[in-house]
Design an enzyme around this catalytic site. Structure first.
Site, PDB file in Angstrom:
ATOM      1  CG  LEU A 131      -1.119 -15.102  -6.070  1.00  0.00           C
ATOM      2  CD1 LEU A 131      -0.945 -16.788  -6.426  1.00  0.00           C
ATOM      3  CD2 LEU A 131       0.180 -14.628  -5.286  1.00  0.00           C
ATOM      4  CB  SER A 132      -0.706  -9.392  -9.761  1.00  0.00           C
ATOM      5  OG  SER A 132      -0.866  -8.194  -9.416  1.00  0.00           O
ATOM      6  CB  SER A 133      -4.808 -13.654 -11.683  1.00  0.00           C
ATOM      7  OG  SER A 133      -6.069 -13.357 -11.363  1.00  0.00           O
ATOM      8  CG  ASP A 169      -0.339  -5.965  -8.308  1.00  0.00           C
ATOM      9  OD1 ASP A 169       1.505  -5.616  -7.843  1.00  0.00           O
ATOM     10  OD2 ASP A 169      -1.405  -5.889  -8.228  1.00  0.00           O
ATOM     11  CG  HIS A 224      -2.162  -0.866   1.149  1.00  0.00           C
ATOM     12  ND1 HIS A 224      -3.204  -0.857   0.508  1.00  0.00           N
ATOM     13  CD2 HIS A 224      -2.386  -2.360   1.861  1.00  0.00           C
ATOM     14  CE1 HIS A 224      -3.689  -1.316   0.485  1.00  0.00           C
ATOM     15  NE2 HIS A 224      -3.476  -2.796   0.931  1.00  0.00           N
ATOM     16  CB  THR A 225       4.733   2.033  -0.573  1.00  0.00           C
ATOM     17  OG1 THR A 225       4.355   0.737  -1.009  1.00  0.00           O
ATOM     18  CG2 THR A 225       4.738   1.784   1.266  1.00  0.00           C
ATOM     19  CG  ASP A 226       1.297   0.559  -5.636  1.00  0.00           C
ATOM     20  OD1 ASP A 226       0.051   1.100  -4.586  1.00  0.00           O
ATOM     21  OD2 ASP A 226       1.254   0.012  -6.633  1.00  0.00           O
ATOM     22  CD  GLU A 233      -6.444  -3.765 -13.284  1.00  0.00           C
ATOM     23  OE1 GLU A 233      -5.057  -3.765 -13.201  1.00  0.00           O
ATOM     24  OE2 GLU A 233      -6.637  -3.954 -11.366  1.00  0.00           O
TER      25      GLU A 233
HETATM   26  C1  GLA Z   1      -2.497  -4.325  -5.291  1.00  0.00           C
HETATM   27  C2  GLA Z   1      -2.809  -2.905  -6.766  1.00  0.00           C
HETATM   28  C3  GLA Z   1      -1.464  -2.549  -5.897  1.00  0.00           C
HETATM   29  C4  GLA Z   1      -0.722  -2.434  -4.733  1.00  0.00           C
HETATM   30  C5  GLA Z   1      -0.695  -3.392  -3.478  1.00  0.00           C
HETATM   31  C6  GLA Z   1      -0.994  -3.231  -2.187  1.00  0.00           C
HETATM   32  O1  GLA Z   1      -2.256  -5.557  -5.204  1.00  0.00           O
HETATM   33  O2  GLA Z   1      -2.707  -3.717  -7.699  1.00  0.00           O
HETATM   34  O3  GLA Z   1      -1.030  -1.190  -6.725  1.00  0.00           O
HETATM   35  O4  GLA Z   1      -1.607  -0.920  -3.963  1.00  0.00           O
HETATM   36  O5  GLA Z   1      -2.532  -3.707  -3.788  1.00  0.00           O
HETATM   37  O6  GLA Z   1       0.047  -2.958  -1.583  1.00  0.00           O
END
Ligand code: GLA
Length: 383
Positions: free
Chosen positions: A118-120, A168, A31-33, A156
């Site tokens: 896992l960012s699918s 991601d 949660h830093t991006d 997105e």
């Molecule tokens: C999700 C978002 C990222 C990031 C994370 C938390 O994966 O897609 O951009 O904010 O949550 O670090």
């Protein structure tokens, strides 16, 4: 009727391009991006693969081996289906003048679990973007991959409707094999880091599912925005991003901010500092320091940012006592999904048994070396 197993079985013609993209876990910097801070993700197996072919019209026809068929056009609004992601990146690439304004047929087969953090979805966007660009003008050069990541983020945010950060798509597009990606999301400068020898990334799926479309993620961003405004006013200087608050300014902010907002601020500022400390400890091969930073990150996500969930807390707490585990924490947005642990010859069997006895659910887990980002697998000229 069994699901069709290939592009040809669905669309009667051969695809012109195939592409694949990995998933990702974030080692630290959660949660830093979107607050202009640093992150340290790695691209992991398993991967998502897709096959596509441009059409002469504006229809977009999709078939996902896991999620079934979906159909739309380049012009129809988002409809909540998985095809929103491919359409979103296609529209961004069209607007950027990178691909022709044509529909396409798409077949997707993914080994990456959906909704597991896992960012699918970023893997789908990046692979689709790389494939569409390759089918239009040849594979993207490495130097063009950060731009692809930015377009995926815009897709997105603007089309799918999730206000995600850059982490991601960036790591999924740009990762190098064997390396973690240290990304400063403010300057967009990246550094590839090698983890200490023999250390493996273990992904532990708690089985809990909750997606980014659910609203909690957006709520945290809104709180960060409120904290940024309050901190800027109190500190008397403009703050373009929450991570511009210095760790030594936290004490002063505590009195000025509403307690809930202060906890969000404290997580973001300290988590951002932990990323740099983690990179230093990793370079020095200081495994106890890595472990301490990962556990501190988890505690902060649980107590200050409040995005952890009971299964993750259980796994992280038990992991502390397992020899060969050098840190564990929830990874990704939270509210469900996976724990990431750094391991060297650890036996997680007893932990898994305890988890299964308590939650009456299996604890899937696997080790992955950091793998490369998305790539185009084959290319024929567009018919
Ligand atoms: C999700 C978002 C990222 C990031 C994370 C938390 O994966 O897609 O951009 O904010 O949550 O670090």
């Amino acid at each position: 009727m069994p699901a069709p197993e290939s592009f040809e079985a669905c669309f009667a013609l051969a695809p012109t391009v195939a592409a694949e993209a990995p998933g990702r876990v974030n080692l630290i910097g959660e949660h830093t991006d979107y607050n202009g801070g640093c992150v340290l993700p790695v691209a992991i197996e398993p991967v998502l693969r897709l096959w596509l072919r441009y059409r002469e019209d504006r229809r977009v026809r999709g078939h996902s081996r896991e999620q079934g068929p979906a159909e739309a056009t380049l012009d129809s609004p988002r409809d909540g289906s998985w095809l929103d992601y491919p359409r979103g990146i296609a529209l961004q690439l069209i607007a950027a003048g990178r691909i022709p304004e044509r529909g396409f047929d798409l077949f997707v087969a993914s080994e990456l679990p959906a909704g597991a953090g896992l960012s699918s979805s970023a893997a789908l966007e990046v692979a689709c973007g790389a494939g569409l660009a390759a089918a239009a003008g040849g594979p993207l050069r490495d130097s063009e991959l950060p731009e692809l990541a930015q377009l995926c983020r815009l897709a997105e945010r603007e089309f799918v409707g999730v206000p995600c950060g850059i982490m991601d798509p960036y790591v999924i597009a740009c990762a190098q094999p064997g390396r973690a990606t240290l990304l400063d999301c403010d300057s967009m400068r990246a550094k590839q880091l090698e983890l200490p020898a023999g250390l493996e990334v273990c992904i532990i799926d708690t089985g809990e599912r909750r997606g980014l479309r659910d609203g909690d993620y957006r709520a945290r961003q809104e709180e960060c925005e409120a904290a940024r405004c309050a901190a800027a006013e109190f500190l008397g200087r403009p703050l373009e991003r929450l991570c511009a608050v210095l760790p030594r300014e936290l004490g002063a902010c505590e009195a000025a901010l509403e307690p809930g907002l202060y906890r969000r601020l404290r997580h973001v500022v300290r988590e951002n500092a932990r990323v740099a400390e983690f990179a230093t400890a990793s370079a020095a091969g200081d495994l106890p320091a890595l472990a301490a930073l990962m556990y501190a990150s988890h505690a902060s996500l649980r107590d200050d940012y409040q995005v952890s969930w009971s299964r993750a807390d259980f796994v992280v707490e038990r992991a502390r006592d397992v020899p060969g585990v050098f840190g564990a924490r929830m990874t990704g947005a939270g509210f469900g999904g996976c724990v990431v642990a750094l391991v060297r010859g650890a036996d997680l069997e007893p932990l898994a048994s305890a988890f299964e006895a308590k939650f009456k659910a299996p604890l899937l887990r696997w080790n992955s070396r950091p793998v490369a980002g998305a790539r185009v697998l084959s290319l024929r000229s567009v018919a």
